[in-house]
Design a protein around this motif. Structure first.
Motif, PDB file in Angstrom:
ATOM      1  N   HIS A  43       0.881  -1.171   0.000  1.00 25.41           N
ATOM      2  CA  HIS A  43       0.000   0.000   0.000  1.00 25.41           C
ATOM      3  C   HIS A  43       0.914   1.214   0.000  1.00 25.41           C
ATOM      4  O   HIS A  43       1.681   1.415   0.928  1.00 25.41           O
ATOM      5  N   ASN A  44       0.863   2.004  -1.063  1.00 30.77           N
ATOM      6  CA  ASN A  44       1.723   3.176  -1.196  1.00 30.77           C
ATOM      7  C   ASN A  44       0.874   4.437  -1.113  1.00 30.77           C
ATOM      8  O   ASN A  44       0.309   4.872  -2.113  1.00 30.77           O
ATOM      9  N   THR A  49       6.380   7.088  -6.751  1.00 27.12           N
ATOM     10  CA  THR A  49       6.538   5.653  -6.947  1.00 27.12           C
ATOM     11  C   THR A  49       7.489   5.077  -5.898  1.00 27.12           C
ATOM     12  O   THR A  49       8.463   5.713  -5.521  1.00 27.12           O
ATOM     13  N   LYS A  61       3.988  -8.788 -11.256  1.00 26.43           N
ATOM     14  CA  LYS A  61       3.010  -7.856 -10.708  1.00 26.43           C
ATOM     15  C   LYS A  61       1.651  -8.282 -11.251  1.00 26.43           C
ATOM     16  O   LYS A  61       1.441  -8.340 -12.461  1.00 26.43           O
ATOM     17  N   ASP A  64      -2.230  -3.628 -10.175  1.00 24.37           N
ATOM     18  CA  ASP A  64      -1.701  -2.285  -9.950  1.00 24.37           C
ATOM     19  C   ASP A  64      -2.809  -1.270 -10.176  1.00 24.37           C
ATOM     20  O   ASP A  64      -3.989  -1.633 -10.173  1.00 24.37           O
ATOM     21  N   THR A  65      -2.466  -0.013 -10.388  1.00 21.40           N
ATOM     22  CA  THR A  65      -3.490   1.028 -10.530  1.00 21.40           C
ATOM     23  C   THR A  65      -4.393   0.827 -11.733  1.00 21.40           C
ATOM     24  O   THR A  65      -5.504   1.322 -11.768  1.00 21.40           O
ATOM     25  N   SER A  69      -2.760  -7.113 -13.995  1.00 26.06           N
ATOM     26  CA  SER A  69      -1.499  -6.874 -14.684  1.00 26.06           C
ATOM     27  C   SER A  69      -0.742  -8.188 -14.786  1.00 26.06           C
ATOM     28  O   SER A  69      -1.049  -9.150 -14.094  1.00 26.06           O
ATOM     29  N   CYS A  77       6.036   0.319  -7.423  1.00 28.80           N
ATOM     30  CA  CYS A  77       4.666   0.383  -6.911  1.00 28.80           C
ATOM     31  C   CYS A  77       4.167   1.806  -7.126  1.00 28.80           C
ATOM     32  O   CYS A  77       4.754   2.760  -6.607  1.00 28.80           O
ATOM     33  N   ASP A  78       3.106   1.945  -7.895  1.00 27.19           N
ATOM     34  CA  ASP A  78       2.587   3.266  -8.238  1.00 27.19           C
ATOM     35  C   ASP A  78       2.166   4.052  -7.003  1.00 27.19           C
ATOM     36  O   ASP A  78       1.806   3.481  -5.978  1.00 27.19           O
ATOM     37  N   ALA A  81      -1.621   3.947  -4.459  1.00 33.21           N
ATOM     38  CA  ALA A  81      -2.210   2.714  -4.979  1.00 33.21           C
ATOM     39  C   ALA A  81      -1.794   1.510  -4.138  1.00 33.21           C
ATOM     40  O   ALA A  81      -0.894   1.582  -3.320  1.00 33.21           O
ATOM     41  N   THR A  83      -0.437  -2.365  -4.773  1.00 33.04           N
ATOM     42  CA  THR A  83       0.181  -3.207  -5.782  1.00 33.04           C
ATOM     43  C   THR A  83       0.361  -4.608  -5.208  1.00 33.04           C
ATOM     44  O   THR A  83       0.791  -4.752  -4.072  1.00 33.04           O
ATOM     45  N   SER A  85       2.113  -8.389  -5.952  1.00 36.43           N
ATOM     46  CA  SER A  85       3.054  -9.165  -6.744  1.00 36.43           C
ATOM     47  C   SER A  85       3.080 -10.589  -6.221  1.00 36.43           C
ATOM     48  O   SER A  85       2.874 -10.825  -5.031  1.00 36.43           O
TER      49      SER A  85
END
Length: 88
Positions: A43-44, A49, A61, A64-65, A69, A77-78, A81, A83, A85
């Motif tokens: 969680h970013n 990024t 991945k 993602d956003t 994917s 990691c955007d 958002a 992400t 993996s």
């Protein structure tokens, strides 16, 4: 003239909830944490990024956003958002 009575909270609802005791923690954090994993969720909440450091191996991945994917070999990691993996 209509007289309104104040709403009364039922006695059962006013009582303090009972706490359910849990068994004491007897291990260490390492006992309950995996030493090897195959899925990473990042969680970013920042505006930039973030490059996550993953264990050795090939990672893909999967979310993602943009939604689903299938990017392999990227650890970016955007921003703002979540992400996901997974290890191949």
């Amino acid at each position: 003239m209509i007289r309104e009575e104040p709403y009364k909270i039922p006695r059962a609802a006013r009582q303090t909830p009972r706490r359910i005791p849990h068994p004491p923690f007897t291990g260490t954090a390492a006992t309950y944490s995996p030493t090897s994993y195959d899925t990473v969720v990042v969680h970013n909440p920042t505006g930039s990024t973030y490059d996550v450091t993953l264990l050795a191996g090939t990672w893909t991945k999967v979310l993602d956003t943009n939604g689903s994917s299938s990017a392999t070999g990227t650890t970016a990691c955007d921003s703002l958002a979540v992400t996901v993996s997974r290890r191949n």
